[in-house]
Scaffold this active site. Structure first.
Site: not given
Ligand code: NAD
Ligand code: UDP
Length: 336
Positions: A35, A124, A149, A153, A178
């Site tokens: 992603n 989250s 999802y 978490k 948040f």
């Molecule tokens: P994102 O998708 O931009 O970043 C996640 C990254 O992890 C991506 O670059 C993807 O390529 C990589 N990835 C996924 N699975 C992988 C694997 N098995 N091995 C190696 N790389 C892998 O997401 P984000 O918004 O930066 O979120 C980061 C983390 O924070 C996630 O765990 C997400 O669940 C958590 N989170 C995000 C939000 C939000 O609103 N963005 C809110 C709460 C929690």
């Protein structure tokens, strides 16, 4: 000090790498680019004028993880890698359980083998489920989540807690985010999902640049002052700084289990976000009010006082900053 950042090419991970490098941490990234794009590594280096070591691969790949730990003396890990789309997780639960859980368990196992027992995890606010009060405090028990999802978490938090209770030499920081929005002020990194976005700010951005015709505000009949839902939006750079504080604190205070809310403590409505976006960017957004979205809660926001007390961290950037920086990023992206 050397930090392994899993998912470091992603939205929150890339901003966190910038903050770590600015504080002279060395950064090693593992990301399978499922992603994100590799060019993000160049952009992190461009912003900071520092080098990053990048490994392309899956966190579930035990051989690769071992190689990373053999080739680098890792002092701590910030674990972002995972899938995050709520709607997709409802349709493809196994894909979510497999990626999010298996990568975490593999990572923890290898960290244990290499005696690197310091991890900061991206949790989250979704783990709170539905509570009696909209102000979420870390002492509230986790409740039923609204998607697979969210359940990943909750499950990972529980796995990490069990690990800590079995071996209190671990230092584990569970960070409950948040609503992260905004982008780096350079406009070089930010969030630009493929396809039709699910989240509010990426949707607003696509409408603002004319890629989508109209935003639908999901519900204006909630029991809130303007009838639209209230959330706690946090600038992604503030969130990244929260990770910096958490890993620094963890390196200085070993053998602890921490859970922190990372939010501003203030609820803002969808309509207020739309109005602010129009005002600071001097444009008109095409929007309409539509039906409520299934599963949405009318209101919730963080009690961020524990993070202030223990980490000395609080948000600094306003909703205006979030709207301005997000728009600046998307304009720069579309100019390319
Ligand atoms: P994102 O998708 O931009 O970043 C996640 C990254 O992890 C991506 O670059 C993807 O390529 C990589 N990835 C996924 N699975 C992988 C694997 N098995 N091995 C190696 N790389 C892998 O997401 P984000 O918004 O930066 O979120 C980061 C983390 O924070 C996630 O765990 C997400 O669940 C958590 N989170 C995000 C939000 C939000 O609103 N963005 C809110 C709460 C929690
Ligand atoms: N929202 C909206 N229109 C959209 C996307 C989101 O009105 O196209 C609203 C949604 O109902 C919620 C808020 O914006 O009240 C934040 O939604 P988002 O999906 O960004 O985050 P969530 O809080 O659901 O994790």
């Amino acid at each position: 000090m050397k930090i392994l950042v899993t998912g470091g090419c992603g939205y929150i991970g890339s901003h966190t790498c910038v903050e770590l490098l600015n504080e002279n941490y060395e950064v090693v990234i593992i990301d399978n680019l499922s992603n994100s794009k590799e060019d993000v590594v160049n952009r992190i280096e461009q912003i900071t004028n520092k080098k990053v070591k990048f490994y392309e691969g899956n966190v579930q790949d035990e051989t690769l993880l071992k190689r990373i730990f053999e080739e680098n003396k890792i002092d701590g890990v910030i674990h972002f890698a995972g899938y995050k789309a709520v709607g997709e997780s409802v349709k493809k639960p196994l894909m979510y359980y497999e990626n999010n859980l298996e990568s975490t368990i593999t990572l923890l196992r290898i960290m244990n083998d290499f005696d690197c027992k310091n991890i900061v995890f991206s949790s989250s606010a979704t783990v709170y489920g539905v509570q009696e009060s909209p102000k979420y405090v870390e002492t509230m028990t986790r409740k039923e989540t609204s998607s697979p999802y969210g359940t990943t978490k909750s499950m990972i938090e529980k796995i990490m807690e069990d690990l800590y209770y079995s071996d209190p030499t671990w230092t584990i920081s569970l960070l409950r985010y948040f609503n992260p929005v905004g982008a780096h002020s350079s406009g070089l990194i930010g969030e630009n999902p493929n396809g039709i976005p699910n989240n509010l700010m990426p949707y607003i951005l696509k409408v603002a640049i004319g890629e989508l015709p109209e935003l639908t505000i999901f519900g204006n009949d909630y029991e809130t002052p303007d009838g639209t839902c209230i959330r706690d939006y946090i600038h992604v750079v503030d969130l990244a700084k929260g990770h910096l504080c958490a890993i620094t604190h963890a390196l200085d205070n070993k053998g602890k289990l921490h859970t922190y809310n990372l939010g501003s403590g203030h609820g803002v409505s969808v309509k207020e976000i739309v109005d602010t976006f129009e005002r600071v960017n001097n444009l008109k957004l095409n929007y309409k009010f539509g039906a409520r979205r299934e599963g949405d809660l009318p209101e919730f926001f963080a009690d961020p006082s524990l993070a202030l007390e223990e980490l000395g961290w609080k948000t600094e950037q306003s909703i205006e900053d979030m709207c301005r920086d997000a728009y600046n990023f998307i304009i720069k992206e579309t100019e390319k």
